[in-house]
Scaffold this active site. Structure first.
Site, short mmCIF file in Angstrom:
data_model
loop_
_atom_site.label_atom_id
_atom_site.label_comp_id
_atom_site.label_asym_id
_atom_site.label_seq_id
_atom_site.Cartn_x
_atom_site.Cartn_y
_atom_site.Cartn_z
N ASP A 42 0.84 -1.19 0.00
CA ASP A 42 0.00 0.00 0.00
C ASP A 42 0.88 1.25 0.00
O ASP A 42 1.85 1.33 0.75
CB ASP A 42 -0.90 -0.01 1.24
CG ASP A 42 -1.64 1.30 1.43
OD1 ASP A 42 -2.75 1.42 0.88
OD2 ASP A 42 -1.12 2.19 2.13
N ASP A 95 -3.55 2.40 -5.56
CA ASP A 95 -2.43 2.51 -4.62
C ASP A 95 -2.20 1.24 -3.80
O ASP A 95 -1.46 1.26 -2.81
CB ASP A 95 -2.65 3.69 -3.67
CG ASP A 95 -3.92 3.56 -2.84
OD1 ASP A 95 -4.75 2.70 -3.17
OD2 ASP A 95 -4.08 4.32 -1.87
N GLU A 96 -2.81 0.12 -4.19
CA GLU A 96 -2.62 -1.15 -3.48
C GLU A 96 -2.42 -2.28 -4.48
O GLU A 96 -3.14 -2.36 -5.48
CB GLU A 96 -3.83 -1.48 -2.60
CG GLU A 96 -4.08 -0.52 -1.46
CD GLU A 96 -5.33 -0.90 -0.69
OE1 GLU A 96 -5.22 -1.30 0.48
OE2 GLU A 96 -6.42 -0.81 -1.29
#
Length: 415
Positions: free
Chosen positions: A10, A106-107
């Site tokens: 993350d 974003d992960e």
């Protein structure tokens, strides 16, 4: 549990971190990335750690965040830039393993089980990934937090509940510490439990993740069916889904939702928006080579604190990816169920998807269907060559139309 080593990587305050990376003068300042309040999208999308120290939270309204941190620098989102950086991170992660599954912008999930002979033990690999991202030419300064587990659900919860609060930014959650670390957490901290489900579970006396893990499975299944079983499995750290490259190959639905720049009160204005949304959904379905059998609408009322909601769906006579066909079904649904109150957002979706190659032709509309297919192909070709706003319906030129504004955005935010 299988002896796998799964990561959930993350990016900390990703949008804000990209803005600071591109503009070093912001490094020592609290930064908030937010939409435009003038266009009803003034919600905090990302806040850097400095802003969060003042209590700023993601998804809260911008004016509330500014009251907490008046000295914050407000930056408008640049979605294309964030997508580009996310892609660079994906390429970087693929140097550690060929099993990289993007979960969001974003992960990303990684399976590093077979990477140990090259890069060391899981914690060593995690450290190397963090350094590679933070020092990368295209990602310099972006910090990663990494949850580690024997499966995806434990890796996700390890990241969300522990790695993000750990000074090292790395945490492993498995059978050795599941009961000690995970089970005492409030039930709302469990992956898959939203605010509504949290209230349902609390009314049943389930206040901690451990309570759910030890709750009779049959009672959960009677209450929620397969979803009850999934909740129980999650609480017990059980997840059989692999890290796969094929996550997005088969979608369940194609949809588009938008927040309107003002309250829409007139049916004629709402009709324009529903038509634009239907055309967009149809174009996306054709791009992905799908047809769908079910059309659904979702509408939110204008009252921000106590909004009315409308969610309805209808089954079509035959699968389609034609915008006007989708619109007629969506508009009929809306007219049947609208409470006549102003609305602030609307969405249209097409589900029960199947390959577009399977086209069913009727005896009496054979020519009409073929003409519609040919017209859609021509529109798609123009769209592809000249851009999203190169061809629109005349209704989009009215004050209610949003096609030109949507063309400037990705994922509802400006590029």
């Amino acid at each position: 549990m299988e002896n796998r080593h799964i990561f959930l990587v993350d990016m900390q305050s990703f949008y804000a971190s990209v803005e600071k990376m591109d503009n070093p003068s912001l490094n020592d300042k609290p930064v908030i990335v937010s939409g435009d309040p003038e266009r009803r999208s003034g919600v905090v999308l990302a806040a850097c750690p400095l802003a969060k120290k003042y209590g700023v939270q993601n998804a809260e309204r911008l004016w509330e965040a500014q009251q907490k941190c008046p000295q914050a620098t407000i930056v408008r989102p640049r979605m294309q830039r964030y997508l580009d950086v996310s892609y660079e991170i994906t390429k970087m992660l693929e140097t550690f393993t060929d099993l990289v599954e993007p979960y969001s912008v974003d992960e990303q999930f990684l399976d590093v089980t077979r990477s140990q002979r090259f890069f060391g033990e899981p914690f060593e690999i995690a450290e190397k990934i963090k350094i590679a991202i933070e020092q990368g030419e295209e990602t310099k300064g972006i910090k990663a937090r990494i949850g580690i587990g024997p499966n995806k659900v434990l890796a996700k919860m390890a990241c969300d509940n522990f790695a993000k609060k750990n000074p090292k930014g790395i945490f492993r959650l498995d059978e050795t510490n599941l009961k000690k670390d995970l089970w005492p957490l409030p039930i709302g901290k469990m992956f898959g439990v939203g605010s509504r489900m949290e209230k349902h579970l609390q009314r049943m006396g389930i206040r901690q993740i451990g309570h759910l893990a030890n709750f009779p499975l049959q009672k959960l299944k009677r209450r929620w069916g397969i979803n009850g079983q999934v909740l129980w499995l999650t609480a017990n750290g059980i997840d059989y889904s692999p890290v796969t490259l094929k996550t997005y190959e088969q979608q369940k639905a194609v949809g588009h939702h938008m927040t309107l720049p003002r309250d829409y009160r007139k049916l004629d204005d709402i009709k324009v928006v529903l038509l634009e949304l239907s055309e967009e959904v149809a174009r996306r379905a054709r791009t992905k080579n799908y047809r769908g059998s079910t059309v659904s609408i979702s509408v939110r009322g204008a009252d921000f604190d106590f909004p009315t909601r409308l969610n309805r769906q209808v089954k079509l006579l035959s699968p389609t990816n034609d915008g006007m066909t989708i619109f007629k079904a969506a508009f009929q649904l809306f007219c049947q169920h609208w409470d006549r109150l102003p609305i602030r957002s609307a969405g249209v979706a097409l589900s029960q998807l199947q390959p577009a190659s399977a086209l069913q032709l009727g005896l009496f509309d054979f020519d009409a269907v073929l003409k519609r297919e040919s017209l859609n192909s021509a529109i798609d070709a123009i769209y592809q060559k000249y851009g999203a706003s190169s061809i629109v319906r005349a209704s989009s030129l009215t004050d209610a139309g949003q096609a030109f504004e949507r063309a400037k955005k990705i994922g509802g935010h400006y590029k």
